[in-house]
Design a protein around this motif. Structure first.
Motif: not given
Length: 257
Positions: A8, A11-12, A14-16, A18-21, A105, A109
């Motif tokens: 968990t 995954i958090h 990983f997406w965090e 990716l959201r940082e571009r 995570g 990435v």
């Protein structure tokens, strides 16, 4: 430790990340590599294919290093500085799960970035009709991921107890020294001085031998170490990651918030 909680957190993260571009780096590679090919064809007549192969895979490693160092050092350090770590550790999540989840995570990435850039690298080489040994390049890309994952563990370790700036500097130093550790060991043998020899041997034992995971130069020639050596080096990298995360966990456990 609970595997579900670790996944968990991973995954958090990983997406965090990716959201940082971070994926903009892939776009940067997509622009820079073809442009470099055009320039290299103009200035390196006769040797351009070898230089193109070297430059592309080196660029993948450099961009991956930027993410591993600058993102890795801030993963835990930023949460400590902003005190958001208090919210996490107040939940039924152990500090070990927190550290491991963060590393997994970020490693995910890095795996995504290396995969995407390697695919783009091979496609562009095909479009420009540059011959390449696909098998050895894919193995080199895999070991590049191992190296970046190890450096991410180094970055997390330093980020646990230092500032982001100092952690970044130390991680880059480990990267540079890790690639020079074999040369330092040879220097100690050549010096014939017992003190220098002991110091260089100590440095070699403490620092990760990143040359074990760096197959870029051999890969472009289609040359790889024997399978047994490849497996040993992969095990060396994984063992070092486990050791670094264990040290980071020990320091993190002793910190008071």
């Amino acid at each position: 430790m609970n595997l579900s909680r670790i996944l968990t957190i991973a995954i958090h993260v990983f997406w965090e990340v990716l959201r940082e571009r971070v994926l903009y780096i892939v776009g940067f590679f997509l622009i820079v590599f073809p442009s470099a090919i055009l320039l290299l064809k103009e200035f390196s007549v006769g040797t351009e294919k070898k230089i193109i192969l070297d430059f592309g895979i080196a660029l993948i490693g450099l961009l991956g290093l930027v993410v591993a160092v600058f993102v890795g050092t801030g993963l835990i350090n930023k949460e400590i500085e902003k005190r958001t770590v208090l919210v996490t550790i107040s939940k039924p999540v152990s500090r070990s799960e927190f550290i491991i989840g963060k590393h997994l995570g970020l490693s995910a990435v890095l795996a995504l970035l290396v995969t995407l850039m390697t695919v783009i690298y091979l496609v562009i080489l095909s479009l420009y009709q540059v011959k390449y040994p696909i098998g050895s390049i894919l193995v080199a890309a895999l070991y590049l991921f191992f190296e970046l994952s190890l450096l991410a563990a180094v970055a997390i370790l330093f980020g646990v107890f230092t500032s982001s700036l100092l952690a970044t500097s130390l991680t880059i130093s480990v990267y540079v020294m890790g690639h020079l550790s074999r040369d330092l060991l040879q220097l100690g043998d050549i010096s014939k001085n017992p003190t220098i020899k002991n110091v260089t041997q100590g440095i070699y034992l403490v620092l990760p031998d990143l040359a074990r995971l760096d197959l870029k130069n051999q890969a472009v020639y289609g040359i790889l170490p024997p399978p047994t050596e490849l497996l040993f080096n992969a095990g060396y990298g994984l063992l070092y990651i486990v050791l670094l995360l264990a040290i980071a966990n020990l320091i993190f456990w002793r910190r008071e918030f």
